[in-house]
Design a protein around this motif. Structure first.
Motif, mmCIF file in Angstrom:
data_model
loop_
_atom_site.group_PDB
_atom_site.id
_atom_site.type_symbol
_atom_site.label_atom_id
_atom_site.label_comp_id
_atom_site.label_asym_id
_atom_site.label_seq_id
_atom_site.Cartn_x
_atom_site.Cartn_y
_atom_site.Cartn_z
ATOM 1 N N CYS A 182 2.102 26.695 106.586
ATOM 2 C CA CYS A 182 1.208 27.853 106.605
ATOM 3 C C CYS A 182 1.232 28.532 107.979
ATOM 4 C CB CYS A 182 -0.212 27.408 106.246
ATOM 5 S SG CYS A 182 -1.178 28.646 105.364
ATOM 6 N N ARG A 183 1.484 27.796 109.063
ATOM 7 C CA ARG A 183 1.518 28.386 110.395
ATOM 8 C C ARG A 183 2.681 29.379 110.520
ATOM 9 N NH1 ARG A 183 2.546 24.177 113.010
ATOM 10 N NH2 ARG A 183 0.412 23.504 113.439
ATOM 11 N N LYS A 184 3.823 29.040 109.947
ATOM 12 C CA LYS A 184 4.977 29.934 110.025
ATOM 13 C C LYS A 184 4.699 31.251 109.304
ATOM 14 C CE LYS A 184 8.170 26.002 110.177
ATOM 15 N NZ LYS A 184 9.291 25.291 109.490
ATOM 16 N N GLU A 185 4.063 31.170 108.137
ATOM 17 C CA GLU A 185 3.731 32.388 107.401
ATOM 18 C C GLU A 185 2.669 33.200 108.123
ATOM 19 O OE1 GLU A 185 4.349 35.003 104.286
ATOM 20 O OE2 GLU A 185 5.432 33.153 104.765
ATOM 21 N N TYR A 186 1.736 32.506 108.767
ATOM 22 C CA TYR A 186 0.662 33.202 109.483
ATOM 23 C C TYR A 186 1.205 33.933 110.724
ATOM 24 C CZ TYR A 186 -3.720 33.851 112.066
ATOM 25 O OH TYR A 186 -4.768 34.388 112.762
ATOM 26 N N LYS A 188 4.127 35.160 111.128
ATOM 27 C CA LYS A 188 4.913 36.332 110.752
ATOM 28 C C LYS A 188 4.031 37.564 110.543
ATOM 29 C CE LYS A 188 8.660 33.795 108.447
ATOM 30 N NZ LYS A 188 9.347 33.560 107.155
ATOM 31 N N LEU A 189 2.804 37.338 110.043
ATOM 32 C CA LEU A 189 1.930 38.455 109.691
ATOM 33 C C LEU A 189 0.939 38.796 110.785
ATOM 34 C CD1 LEU A 189 1.182 37.389 105.999
ATOM 35 C CD2 LEU A 189 2.923 38.983 106.796
ATOM 36 N N HIS A 190 0.657 37.878 111.726
ATOM 37 C CA HIS A 190 -0.356 38.108 112.757
ATOM 38 C C HIS A 190 0.267 37.860 114.131
ATOM 39 C CE1 HIS A 190 -2.470 37.012 109.042
ATOM 40 N NE2 HIS A 190 -3.446 37.821 109.456
ATOM 41 N N ASN A 191 -0.330 38.547 115.115
ATOM 42 C CA ASN A 191 0.169 38.409 116.490
ATOM 43 C C ASN A 191 -0.520 37.269 117.229
ATOM 44 O OD1 ASN A 191 1.933 40.602 116.196
ATOM 45 N ND2 ASN A 191 0.332 42.083 116.725
ATOM 46 N N ASN A 192 -1.797 37.069 116.924
ATOM 47 C CA ASN A 192 -2.533 36.023 117.633
ATOM 48 C C ASN A 192 -2.156 34.644 117.119
ATOM 49 O OD1 ASN A 192 -3.685 36.517 115.153
ATOM 50 N ND2 ASN A 192 -5.707 35.836 115.786
ATOM 51 N N ILE A 193 -2.215 33.683 118.018
ATOM 52 C CA ILE A 193 -1.861 32.294 117.697
ATOM 53 C C ILE A 193 -3.106 31.441 117.850
ATOM 54 C CG2 ILE A 193 -0.436 30.323 118.340
ATOM 55 C CD1 ILE A 193 1.646 32.266 119.392
ATOM 56 N N LYS A 194 -3.399 30.657 116.855
ATOM 57 C CA LYS A 194 -4.546 29.759 116.900
ATOM 58 C C LYS A 194 -4.225 28.559 117.778
ATOM 59 C CE LYS A 194 -6.407 31.025 112.358
ATOM 60 N NZ LYS A 194 -7.745 31.441 112.784
ATOM 61 N N LYS A 195 -5.232 28.099 118.516
ATOM 62 C CA LYS A 195 -5.058 26.972 119.428
ATOM 63 C C LYS A 195 -5.671 25.713 118.820
ATOM 64 C CE LYS A 195 -4.860 29.680 123.665
ATOM 65 N NZ LYS A 195 -5.409 29.864 125.047
ATOM 66 N N PRO A 196 -5.029 24.570 119.021
ATOM 67 C CA PRO A 196 -5.576 23.337 118.439
ATOM 68 C C PRO A 196 -6.761 22.822 119.243
ATOM 69 C CG PRO A 196 -3.571 22.864 119.644
ATOM 70 C CD PRO A 196 -3.736 24.351 119.678
ATOM 71 N N CYS A 197 -7.652 22.175 118.541
ATOM 72 C CA CYS A 197 -8.819 21.564 119.171
ATOM 73 C C CYS A 197 -8.376 20.286 119.894
ATOM 74 C CB CYS A 197 -9.875 21.260 118.111
ATOM 75 S SG CYS A 197 -11.257 20.265 118.685
ATOM 76 N N PRO A 198 -8.880 19.998 121.089
ATOM 77 C CA PRO A 198 -8.468 18.773 121.800
ATOM 78 C C PRO A 198 -8.989 17.505 121.153
ATOM 79 C CG PRO A 198 -10.178 19.901 123.029
ATOM 80 C CD PRO A 198 -9.802 20.824 121.911
ATOM 81 N N PHE A 199 -9.962 17.616 120.255
ATOM 82 C CA PHE A 199 -10.536 16.429 119.621
ATOM 83 C C PHE A 199 -9.936 16.146 118.249
ATOM 84 C CE2 PHE A 199 -13.995 18.464 122.153
ATOM 85 C CZ PHE A 199 -13.985 17.565 123.190
ATOM 86 N N ASN A 200 -9.304 17.154 117.630
ATOM 87 C CA ASN A 200 -8.676 16.980 116.324
ATOM 88 C C ASN A 200 -7.548 17.992 116.207
ATOM 89 O OD1 ASN A 200 -7.950 16.751 113.612
ATOM 90 N ND2 ASN A 200 -10.028 16.225 112.988
ATOM 91 N N ALA A 201 -6.315 17.516 116.042
ATOM 92 C CA ALA A 201 -5.154 18.404 116.043
ATOM 93 C C ALA A 201 -5.102 19.302 114.826
ATOM 94 C CB ALA A 201 -3.870 17.572 116.114
ATOM 95 N N THR A 202 -5.858 18.979 113.767
ATOM 96 C CA THR A 202 -5.858 19.827 112.579
ATOM 97 C C THR A 202 -6.878 20.948 112.662
ATOM 98 O OG1 THR A 202 -7.419 18.327 111.462
ATOM 99 C CG2 THR A 202 -5.064 17.916 111.136
ATOM 100 N N HIS A 203 -7.681 20.970 113.723
ATOM 101 C CA HIS A 203 -8.635 22.069 113.934
ATOM 102 C C HIS A 203 -7.935 23.155 114.749
ATOM 103 C CE1 HIS A 203 -12.304 19.182 113.457
ATOM 104 N NE2 HIS A 203 -11.575 19.305 112.358
#
Length: 270
Positions: A182-186, A188-203
């Protein structure tokens, strides 16, 4: 005594052609099928099968004579009319012991058991974790059925995808694999990149919301406990009270250092 030479005693003569000497067994039966077709093509008279041996084929006028003198008739007669030696029969008769019938006092009757309820597959599937299909339903009925199935199967382990809220994935390794796709598809469509939470890598959080998420992340408690372990004060006091001090010293005045020194080892004297 057979006039056949040594090694040829198992050969059998074909009833359709005397020049055919075939080994008795499965090969001979296969030969009869082939030879019968050739015989019926050249002759009008048919051969009749013997009732005591399926490989015996004789002409019609000779059939009755063959039945009376067939060598395999003895085996059939012994099987149908077994003859037992009279002396052997008397000996077996003396060894037979009659077992008296015992009247049982048990009145149990298995037919009187209460009938078991009939098996209902629909009720069984509803009461167990079994996936059901929604075939032949309208779109609104299908949606309601799926929501009902989610509640019935208690999908409490489902996690919402940070890239698409419509994606409800089971938490675990499958969710991590879904995030990679899902990150690869996201991206492609958006410029901003979500950052992972230091307490849980899936956040995965947007940059402006990352500090707020870190202050309220439910997994932060586990990390804080691991980095700063806190021991319950009452438990520590209880452990301290159970410690018993063993007094040192005693009346024993033995001092091992005062023992006379042992003589050095002399191999010559030994």
């Amino acid at each position: 005594m057979s006039n056949k030479p040594h090694g040829y005693s198992n050969l059998v003569e074909c009833p359709y052609n005397r020049a055919h000497q075939i080994e008795n067994g499965r090969r001979f039966q296969t030969h009869l099928v082939k030879c019968r077709k050739e015989y019926e093509r050249l002759h009008t008279t048919e051969k009749v099968q013997c009732p005591f041996n399926a490989t015996h084929y004789v002409n019609g006028p000779e059939h009755q004579h063959h039945i009376e003198n067939c060598p395999d008739r003895i085996l059939v007669d012994k099987f149908q009319n077994p003859i037992v030696d009279s002396m052997e029969a008397l000996q077996k008769k003396d060894q037979i012991k009659m077992t008296p019938q015992v009247q049982s006092a048990d009145d149990e009757d298995w037919d009187d058991e209460p009938p078991a309820p009939a098996y209902d597959p629909q009720k069984y599937c509803e009461s167990n974790n079994i996936l059901r299909r929604c075939n032949g339903m309208q779109p609104h009925e299908r949606k309601a059925f799926r929501q009902q199935e989610h509640q019935r199967l208690r999908y409490e382990n489902l996690v919402e995808c940070p890239y698409n809220r419509a994606h409800q994935i089971e938490n675990g390794r499958r969710f991590q694999i879904h995030l990679d796709k899902c990150r690869k598809e996201y991206e492609k469509l958006h410029n901003n990149i979500k950052k992972p939470c230091p307490f849980n890598a899936t956040h995965l959080i947007n940059s402006p919301e990352l500090l707020h998420h870190m202050d309220n992340c439910p997994d932060r408690v586990l990390v804080d406990k691991f980095n700063n372990p806190i021991i319950d004060h009452i438990q520590a006091v209880q452990k301290k009270s159970t410690v018993k001090m063993i007094p040192q010293g005693g009346d024993d005045d033995d001092d091992w250092d005062d023992e006379p020194p042992a003589a050095s080892y002399n191999p010559q004297k030994y």
